[in-house]
Every structure is written in C-alpha cells, then in structure tokens.
Design a protein around this motif. Structure first.
Motif, PDB file in Angstrom:
ATOM      1  N   GLN A 186       0.851  -1.187   0.000  1.00 19.48           N
ATOM      2  CA  GLN A 186       0.000   0.000   0.000  1.00 19.48           C
ATOM      3  C   GLN A 186       0.887   1.238   0.000  1.00 19.48           C
ATOM      4  O   GLN A 186       1.958   1.256   0.614  1.00 19.48           O
ATOM      5  CB  GLN A 186      -0.917   0.012   1.226  1.00 19.48           C
ATOM      6  N   GLN A 192      -2.542  11.649   4.299  1.00 17.95           N
ATOM      7  CA  GLN A 192      -3.579  10.689   3.911  1.00 17.95           C
ATOM      8  C   GLN A 192      -3.307   9.354   4.581  1.00 17.95           C
ATOM      9  O   GLN A 192      -2.156   8.939   4.723  1.00 17.95           O
ATOM     10  CB  GLN A 192      -3.581  10.528   2.389  1.00 17.95           C
ATOM     11  N   ASN A 194      -4.028   5.336   4.276  1.00 19.27           N
ATOM     12  CA  ASN A 194      -4.486   4.211   3.465  1.00 19.27           C
ATOM     13  C   ASN A 194      -4.474   2.948   4.316  1.00 19.27           C
ATOM     14  O   ASN A 194      -3.529   2.724   5.085  1.00 19.27           O
ATOM     15  CB  ASN A 194      -3.598   4.028   2.236  1.00 19.27           C
TER      16      ASN A 194
END
Length: 247
Positions: A186, A192, A194
């Motif tokens: 990932q 951000q 994830n």
C-alpha cells in the motif's frame, strides 16, 4: 518423425500440468492465500493454451518449412466461431475468478465498512488489531492507537489467526508499505491514511520495506512484521502498555 513430435508434446504437457497441480505450500496470510490461489487458477488456463499454441507453431514450421509456393489461407467460419467462443469463455473465467479475489476485503479493504464488533475467525468473534505504520525519511514508526497508542519503532507485532488492519501514512514524502511474503502492499501518502487488511496464518518474522524511492537512504527503509501466537501477543501487549503507562 511425426510420432516423435507427438510424444514430445505429450511429455511437455504432462510435465507442465503436473507442475500446476502440485500442492500449494501453506500461506502466510489471507492476502497471500487469495493472490496465490488466483495465480494458480490462471495457470490452469494459461499453461494448456501456451502448450497448444507452441505445438501448433512447431507443427506448422516443420510441415511447411520447404514450401516455396504457399497459398492464401481460406476462410473457415467454423474455426473462427470456435476460437471466438473459446476466447470469450476463457475471459469470462478470468473475470469471475479475479472479481472473487478483488472483492475480498483482505485485498481491497474499505475502512468505512469496518465492523466494530469484529468478525468471525475460526468460529470466534474477534475484533481486528489496528496498527498504524507511519513512514518518514528514512524509517518507520509502528503504533497501536486502539491499545494505548504506544510505539514500537520499525517492528510490527501481530497475532496469528486474527484480523489485522494496517493504517499507513507518511510524515514527509510518498513512501510505500510492502511485505512480499504476506502479499501486503500500500502507498504511504503524506496527509492521507491508506488501510489494508489481512489475517496472518503463519508465525514468524517477515521482512518489509519501502517501495517508493524517497531519497538517499531509501534502501535502508526496512521494517519487520513479527507474527506470534495469541498468548505471546497478549503478553507482549500487556508489557508495552505497562511501559507506556510508567513512562
């Protein structure tokens, strides 16, 4: 000569199909099991097609190698319909098999669909272990936001046979979270978060590293995922929480 060629094709077909049919080794995680299982299914389709095409190619080369005056190929609608239908069936199989894997949350996990009550694993209801993997130039910091929010450097400790949610992010530039043997990958993005999800099946130590070039020390951005038994994990968790409370 013809019998020799047929025998050679038969032997190669037997060896290839035998290799595909070999039993699959124990998988390290649910993600690895799904991905490797899909690869195996695709091999069952790909190997016979490859053998058939190569056999036709060899046959054609051998038969017409001395043909100095070839004639144009004639239209054969039956043959065209046959390979069109066969191709459609193969693509349908690949699509259905791939969708079954891609739709699984251990491959494409959606955080908003997370069940706070946990999920059934081996007949028991278990809440996922949540680990935050924060990348920075040039290292990793693993923390446990739902278990005291303590940090454990670049080592992630998780229990076997229990759902694990990994939330990865970055402090500075784009990095990449990757554990090859567990089929986990990932992007770690600044600003951000994830998420990826899996269930570890095999205890042991698994090497992870950054997959995005992020500067001069990118090659040193290694981390470790230690999969331990549930009892060992609980003991380790209790110790970490005590140390965090006393500091």
């Amino acid at each position: 000569m013809r019998h020799t060629r047929l025998a050679l094709v038969s032997v190669l077909s037997t060896l290839a199909l035998g290799a595909v049919a070999m039993p699959v080794a124990a998988q390290s995680s649910a993600s690895a099991e799904l991905i490797n299982g899909l690869n195996g299914k695709l091999l069952y389709v790909g190997v016979p097609i490859t053998i058939l095409v190569e056999a036709i190619l060899i046959y054609t080369v051998m038969k017409f190698r001395n043909n100095d005056d070839p004639t144009p190929t004639q239209e054969n609608r039956r043959l065209e319909i046959t390979w069109t239908v066969a191709t459609a069936l193969i693509l349908l199989f690949v699509g259905v098999a791939s969708y079954g894997v891609l739709a699984n949350e251990n491959i494409t996990y959606q955080p908003q669909a997370e069940n706070a009550a946990g999920e059934a694993v081996n007949g028991e209801q278990q809440k996922p272990v949540v680990v935050r993997a924060e990348a920075y130039q040039w290292g990793w910091e693993m923390s446990y936001p739902e278990a005291g929010n303590f940090t454990n450097g670049n080592t992630m400790v998780v229990p076997e046979d229990r759902p694990v949610v990994i939330r990865t992010t970055s402090r500075d530039v784009i990095h990449g979270f990757h554990v090859p043997k567990m089929a986990l990958k990932q992007d770690s993005m600044p600003g951000q978060v994830n998420s990826i999800k899996t269930v570890p099946y095999e205890t042991g130590s698994y090497q992870g590293y950054c997959t995005q070039f992020c500067g001069v020390a990118h090659s040193q951005m290694y981390f470790t995922v230690d999969v331990v038994s549930q009892d060992e994990y609980q003991q380790w968790l209790d110790t970490q929480q005590k140390n965090a409370d006393s500091s």
